[in-house]
Scaffold this active site. Structure first.
Site, PDB file in Angstrom:
ATOM      1  N   ARG A  66      -0.430   1.031  -9.187  1.00  0.00           N
ATOM      2  CA  ARG A  66       0.218   2.259  -9.673  1.00  0.00           C
ATOM      3  C   ARG A  66       0.470   2.232 -11.164  1.00  0.00           C
ATOM      4  NH1 ARG A  66       3.585   5.242  -5.271  1.00  0.00           N
ATOM      5  NH2 ARG A  66       3.191   3.845  -3.561  1.00  0.00           N
ATOM      6  N   ARG A  82       9.378  11.191  -8.432  1.00  0.00           N
ATOM      7  CA  ARG A  82       8.140  10.528  -7.970  1.00  0.00           C
ATOM      8  C   ARG A  82       6.911  11.210  -8.548  1.00  0.00           C
ATOM      9  NH1 ARG A  82       9.261  10.921  -1.834  1.00  0.00           N
ATOM     10  NH2 ARG A  82       7.215  10.006  -1.442  1.00  0.00           N
TER      11      ARG A  82
HETATM   12  P1  AP5 Z   1       4.942   4.920  -0.920  1.00  0.00           P
HETATM   13  O1  AP5 Z   1       5.484   4.653   0.405  1.00  0.00           O
HETATM   14  O2  AP5 Z   1       3.563   4.501  -1.221  1.00  0.00           O
HETATM   15  O3  AP5 Z   1       5.160   6.459  -1.241  1.00  0.00           O
HETATM   16  P2  AP5 Z   1       4.335   7.559  -2.066  1.00  0.00           P
HETATM   17  O4  AP5 Z   1       3.281   7.096  -2.982  1.00  0.00           O
HETATM   18  O5  AP5 Z   1       5.395   8.390  -2.663  1.00  0.00           O
HETATM   19  O6  AP5 Z   1       3.512   8.271  -1.014  1.00  0.00           O
HETATM   20  P3  AP5 Z   1       4.015   8.740   0.362  1.00  0.00           P
HETATM   21  O7  AP5 Z   1       4.028   7.616   1.322  1.00  0.00           O
HETATM   22  O8  AP5 Z   1       5.287   9.524   0.197  1.00  0.00           O
HETATM   23  O9  AP5 Z   1       2.893   9.816   0.732  1.00  0.00           O
HETATM   24  P4  AP5 Z   1       1.429   9.603   1.298  1.00  0.00           P
HETATM   25  O10 AP5 Z   1       0.459   9.977   0.244  1.00  0.00           O
HETATM   26  O11 AP5 Z   1       1.289   8.279   1.944  1.00  0.00           O
HETATM   27  O12 AP5 Z   1       1.409  10.768   2.359  1.00  0.00           O
HETATM   28  P5  AP5 Z   1       1.614  10.728   3.958  1.00  0.00           P
HETATM   29  O13 AP5 Z   1       0.358  10.260   4.597  1.00  0.00           O
HETATM   30  O14 AP5 Z   1       2.886  10.073   4.319  1.00  0.00           O
HETATM   31  O15 AP5 Z   1       5.901   4.263  -1.994  1.00  0.00           O
HETATM   32  C1  AP5 Z   1       7.291   4.494  -1.913  1.00  0.00           C
HETATM   33  C2  AP5 Z   1       7.993   3.863  -3.081  1.00  0.00           C
HETATM   34  O16 AP5 Z   1       7.803   2.431  -3.040  1.00  0.00           O
HETATM   35  C3  AP5 Z   1       7.514   4.266  -4.483  1.00  0.00           C
HETATM   36  O17 AP5 Z   1       8.081   5.468  -4.912  1.00  0.00           O
HETATM   37  C4  AP5 Z   1       7.985   3.064  -5.294  1.00  0.00           C
HETATM   38  O18 AP5 Z   1       9.370   3.120  -5.507  1.00  0.00           O
HETATM   39  C5  AP5 Z   1       7.699   1.893  -4.358  1.00  0.00           C
HETATM   40  N1  AP5 Z   1       6.342   1.362  -4.538  1.00  0.00           N
HETATM   41  C6  AP5 Z   1       5.322   1.388  -3.631  1.00  0.00           C
HETATM   42  N2  AP5 Z   1       4.217   0.839  -4.150  1.00  0.00           N
HETATM   43  C7  AP5 Z   1       4.532   0.458  -5.408  1.00  0.00           C
HETATM   44  C8  AP5 Z   1       3.785  -0.145  -6.457  1.00  0.00           C
HETATM   45  N3  AP5 Z   1       2.496  -0.459  -6.309  1.00  0.00           N
HETATM   46  N4  AP5 Z   1       4.432  -0.390  -7.625  1.00  0.00           N
HETATM   47  C9  AP5 Z   1       5.735  -0.069  -7.799  1.00  0.00           C
HETATM   48  N5  AP5 Z   1       6.494   0.504  -6.860  1.00  0.00           N
HETATM   49  C10 AP5 Z   1       5.888   0.775  -5.661  1.00  0.00           C
HETATM   50  O19 AP5 Z   1       1.734  12.311   4.211  1.00  0.00           O
HETATM   51  C11 AP5 Z   1       2.882  13.026   3.750  1.00  0.00           C
HETATM   52  C12 AP5 Z   1       3.330  14.068   4.799  1.00  0.00           C
HETATM   53  O20 AP5 Z   1       2.316  15.086   4.896  1.00  0.00           O
HETATM   54  C13 AP5 Z   1       3.448  13.496   6.233  1.00  0.00           C
HETATM   55  O21 AP5 Z   1       4.481  14.177   6.889  1.00  0.00           O
HETATM   56  C14 AP5 Z   1       2.082  13.788   6.880  1.00  0.00           C
HETATM   57  O22 AP5 Z   1       2.170  13.905   8.284  1.00  0.00           O
HETATM   58  C15 AP5 Z   1       1.713  15.104   6.199  1.00  0.00           C
HETATM   59  N6  AP5 Z   1       0.265  15.258   5.954  1.00  0.00           N
HETATM   60  C16 AP5 Z   1      -0.642  14.285   5.639  1.00  0.00           C
HETATM   61  N7  AP5 Z   1      -1.868  14.828   5.444  1.00  0.00           N
HETATM   62  C17 AP5 Z   1      -1.724  16.185   5.640  1.00  0.00           C
HETATM   63  C18 AP5 Z   1      -2.630  17.279   5.570  1.00  0.00           C
HETATM   64  N8  AP5 Z   1      -3.926  17.098   5.267  1.00  0.00           N
HETATM   65  N9  AP5 Z   1      -2.135  18.521   5.820  1.00  0.00           N
HETATM   66  C19 AP5 Z   1      -0.819  18.712   6.115  1.00  0.00           C
HETATM   67  N10 AP5 Z   1       0.084  17.698   6.202  1.00  0.00           N
HETATM   68  C20 AP5 Z   1      -0.369  16.447   5.955  1.00  0.00           C
END
Ligand code: AP5
Ligand code: MG
Length: 214
Positions: free
Chosen positions: A90, A169
């Site tokens: 990231r 974020r």
């Molecule tokens: P992390 O858990 O990776 O969170 P994020 O990057 O904010 O991404 P999300 O998990 O929120 O979303 P996603 O893209 O995975 O989407 P999802 O599939 O869930 O990281 C969390 C935190 O940890 C960071 O903010 C940071 O603090 C820390 N961290 C992690 N890695 C780090 C690193 N490398 N360095 C530093 N800090 C780090 O889907 C989202 C929603 O939409 C779900 O409800 C899903 O069911 C729905 N959905 C999915 N696809 C669709 C679609 N096509 N249409 C409609 N709905 C959909």
């Protein structure tokens, strides 16, 4: 030859959802730093306690802390043929670290493109389970309301899914992570998919583009 696939995309783009499907298809383990950190918080470990505040505010955890988790995870036996990364790298530091570590192997970035407005819409309805499964009240509902289909656990709203944290974020993503895509694009090692389509359509697009790359 070991194969590593690296998912990129803003928070809520669906990279976790897609990474899980691709990992199953290719029988590779999934390495999600967000999931690993949430497990550390659950265990109340030293790392978890340090990361908790930053995560709930939507800020990144220190490069060194996340790097150590990655090294440990890559040593596990299931990663012998490669892995799928979700949420790492990231920052520029993390990217240099990973590229150097994997320089002898095949690497490919997968960018799930979703605009900020859609991110906000999705994260408000997301529900998660400690086992790592993710649901959405409207787009991917659990079979039984509030209960995980896979493990029967109680679903919860992630603490970083509140509006102030979502705003942070997105800002952090655009300033620190989005610029990393240039490297993969310029080296012809990136596929980009439209993440604003239905979950299965996004998945099929990824598979079709992966096929073309191989
Ligand atoms: P992390 O858990 O990776 O969170 P994020 O990057 O904010 O991404 P999300 O998990 O929120 O979303 P996603 O893209 O995975 O989407 P999802 O599939 O869930 O990281 C969390 C935190 O940890 C960071 O903010 C940071 O603090 C820390 N961290 C992690 N890695 C780090 C690193 N490398 N360095 C530093 N800090 C780090 O889907 C989202 C929603 O939409 C779900 O409800 C899903 O069911 C729905 N959905 C999915 N696809 C669709 C679609 N096509 N249409 C409609 N709905 C959909
Ligand atoms: Mg995720």
């Amino acid at each position: 030859m070991k194969n590593y696939y690296i998912f990129f995309g803003p928070p809520g783009s669906g990279k976790g959802t897609q990474a899980k499907k691709v990992a199953e298809k290719l029988t590779l383990p999934i390495i999600s730093t967000g999931e690993i950190l949430r497990q550390e918080i659950e265990m109340k470990s030293e790392i978890g306690l340090k990361a908790q505040k930053l995560m709930s505010q939507g800020k990144y955890v220190q490069d060194e802390v996340v790097g150590n988790l990655i090294i440990k995870r890559l040593r596990k036996k299931d990663a012998v043929n490669g892995a799928i990364f979700d949420g790492y790298p990231r920052t520029e530091f993390q990217q240099n670290f990973l590229v150097n570590k994997l320089k002898k192997f095949n690497t490919l970035g997968i960018f799930v493109a979703v605009k900020d407005a859609e991110v906000k819409r999705r994260l408000g309805g997301r529900r998660a389970c400690v086992c790592g499964q993710t649901y959405h009240l409207k787009f991917k509902p659990a079979k039984k309301n509030g209960i995980c289909d896979v493990c029967g656990g109680k679903l919860f709203t992630r603490p970083d899914d509140k509006p102030e944290s979502i705003k942070t974020r997105l800002e952090v993503y655009h300033s620190l992570t989005e610029p990393l895509l240039k490297y993969w694009e310029e080296n012809g090692r990136m596929i980009k998919v439209d993440g604003e389509q239905k979950i299965d359509k996004v998945y099929n697009d990824i598979l079709a583009k992966l096929k073309k790359k191989n």
